[in-house]
Design an enzyme around this catalytic site. Structure first.
Site, short mmCIF file in Angstrom:
data_model
loop_
_atom_site.label_atom_id
_atom_site.label_comp_id
_atom_site.label_asym_id
_atom_site.label_seq_id
_atom_site.Cartn_x
_atom_site.Cartn_y
_atom_site.Cartn_z
N ARG A 171 -42.28 10.75 5.97
CA ARG A 171 -43.71 10.40 5.94
C ARG A 171 -44.41 11.03 4.73
NH1 ARG A 171 -44.80 10.59 12.49
NH2 ARG A 171 -44.68 8.35 12.81
N TYR A 179 -46.36 -0.50 22.08
CA TYR A 179 -47.27 0.65 22.04
C TYR A 179 -48.17 0.73 23.28
CZ TYR A 179 -46.16 2.13 17.25
OH TYR A 179 -45.54 2.63 16.13
N ARG A 225 -37.32 13.17 14.52
CA ARG A 225 -38.73 13.58 14.46
C ARG A 225 -38.95 14.58 13.31
NH1 ARG A 225 -42.50 10.67 17.28
NH2 ARG A 225 -43.82 12.48 16.96
N HIS A 262 -41.39 5.00 12.63
CA HIS A 262 -41.55 5.37 14.03
C HIS A 262 -40.27 6.05 14.50
CE1 HIS A 262 -42.30 5.10 18.36
NE2 HIS A 262 -41.03 4.75 18.46
N LYS A 294 -41.60 0.81 9.24
CA LYS A 294 -42.83 0.04 9.47
C LYS A 294 -43.15 -0.89 8.28
CE LYS A 294 -44.87 3.50 12.59
NZ LYS A 294 -46.10 4.25 12.94
N THR A 348 -47.31 13.07 12.08
CA THR A 348 -47.91 11.72 12.15
C THR A 348 -48.76 11.43 10.91
OG1 THR A 348 -47.98 11.95 14.56
CG2 THR A 348 -49.31 10.18 13.60
N ASN A 380 -47.85 5.06 8.26
CA ASN A 380 -47.05 6.27 8.05
C ASN A 380 -45.53 6.02 8.03
OD1 ASN A 380 -46.72 5.78 10.73
ND2 ASN A 380 -47.59 7.70 11.47
N PHE A 430 -57.47 3.53 18.20
CA PHE A 430 -56.77 2.90 17.09
C PHE A 430 -55.76 1.84 17.55
CE2 PHE A 430 -54.59 6.93 18.05
CZ PHE A 430 -53.29 6.48 18.32
N GLU A 472 -37.51 2.25 24.67
CA GLU A 472 -37.74 1.61 23.37
C GLU A 472 -36.50 0.89 22.87
OE1 GLU A 472 -41.27 4.57 21.70
OE2 GLU A 472 -39.29 4.66 20.77
P1 IDP Z 1 -46.04 9.42 16.25
O1 IDP Z 1 -45.71 8.06 15.64
O2 IDP Z 1 -45.97 10.53 15.23
O3 IDP Z 1 -45.25 9.71 17.51
P2 IDP Z 1 -48.36 8.79 17.95
O4 IDP Z 1 -49.46 9.75 18.27
O5 IDP Z 1 -47.40 8.41 19.04
O6 IDP Z 1 -47.60 9.37 16.67
O7 IDP Z 1 -49.07 7.47 17.40
C1 IDP Z 1 -48.36 6.26 17.23
C2 IDP Z 1 -48.77 5.64 15.91
O8 IDP Z 1 -50.15 5.31 15.96
C3 IDP Z 1 -48.66 6.56 14.69
O9 IDP Z 1 -47.34 6.63 14.16
C4 IDP Z 1 -49.63 5.93 13.74
O10 IDP Z 1 -49.10 4.77 13.07
C5 IDP Z 1 -50.75 5.49 14.67
N1 IDP Z 1 -51.80 6.51 14.81
C6 IDP Z 1 -51.72 7.72 15.43
N2 IDP Z 1 -52.88 8.40 15.37
C7 IDP Z 1 -53.74 7.58 14.70
C8 IDP Z 1 -55.12 7.69 14.32
O11 IDP Z 1 -55.79 8.70 14.57
N3 IDP Z 1 -55.65 6.63 13.62
C9 IDP Z 1 -54.94 5.50 13.33
N4 IDP Z 1 -53.64 5.34 13.67
C10 IDP Z 1 -53.05 6.37 14.35
#
Ligand code: IDP
Length: 139
Positions: free
Chosen positions: A103, A50, A86, A116, A10, A92, A113, A58, A127
């Site tokens: 991360r 997304y 993963r 992805h 990212k 996350t 973070n 968010f 994807e």
């Molecule tokens: P993942 O990337 O660990 O699979 P997801 O829940 O699919 O997590 O969320 C996608 C992306 O959205 C996350 O990697 C992160 O960048 C962002 N994200 C997830 N939860 C939050 C939040 O509560 N606040 C702000 N950004 C978030």
């Protein structure tokens, strides 16, 4: 079973000059890059990627972040690549990610973070196709 997964380094991790370290961690875990490109996602491209999150509070902030600078998009191939990546990424929220994960090392907060990774075979297929025509994936 050898499978493919999509990974994105990212904008926050590219800015921190962590590309080399992150790719090195993929390779050390047995995840082989079989397609790779660097690009700046337009906001619409990030929104499409997304789309499953469009109802989340968010969503707009996430898409602004993901289109804020260059990213590196890769297809990784290996045994159980989806699960392995993963695990390598960590939770996350970097504050909750296990020590030694990407991360934990490079993430800043739950949004910024660093990486992805696809979360299922179906997601991986969609994807990968979003960024790479089949002929540009070499393994
Ligand atoms: P993942 O990337 O660990 O699979 P997801 O829940 O699919 O997590 O969320 C996608 C992306 O959205 C996350 O990697 C992160 O960048 C962002 N994200 C997830 N939860 C939050 C939040 O509560 N606040 C702000 N950004 C978030």
């Amino acid at each position: 079973m050898s499978e493919r997964t999509l990974a994105i380094i990212k904008p926050d991790a590219v800015k921190k000059q962590a590309i080399g370290d992150i790719i090195s961690q993929y390779e050390q875990a047995g995840l082989r890059p079989v397609a790779m490109r660097m690009l700046v996602m337009g906001k619409g491209i990030a929104e499409g990627f997304y789309a499953v999150h469009r109802a989340r509070p968010f969503f707009d902030s996430l898409c602004t972040f993901m289109s804020s600078g260059p990213v590196v998009v890769l297809v990784l191939k290996g045994e159980n690549a989806i699960k392995k990546n993963r695990e390598l990424m960590g939770a996350t929220d970097p504050a909750k990610a296990d020590k030694g994960t990407i991360r934990a090392k490079h993430g800043t907060n739950i949004e910024y973070n660093a990486v992805h990774g696809s979360d299922s075979p179906e997601t991986a297929r969609v994807e990968i196709a979003y960024f790479f025509p089949e002929m540009s994936v070499v393994g």
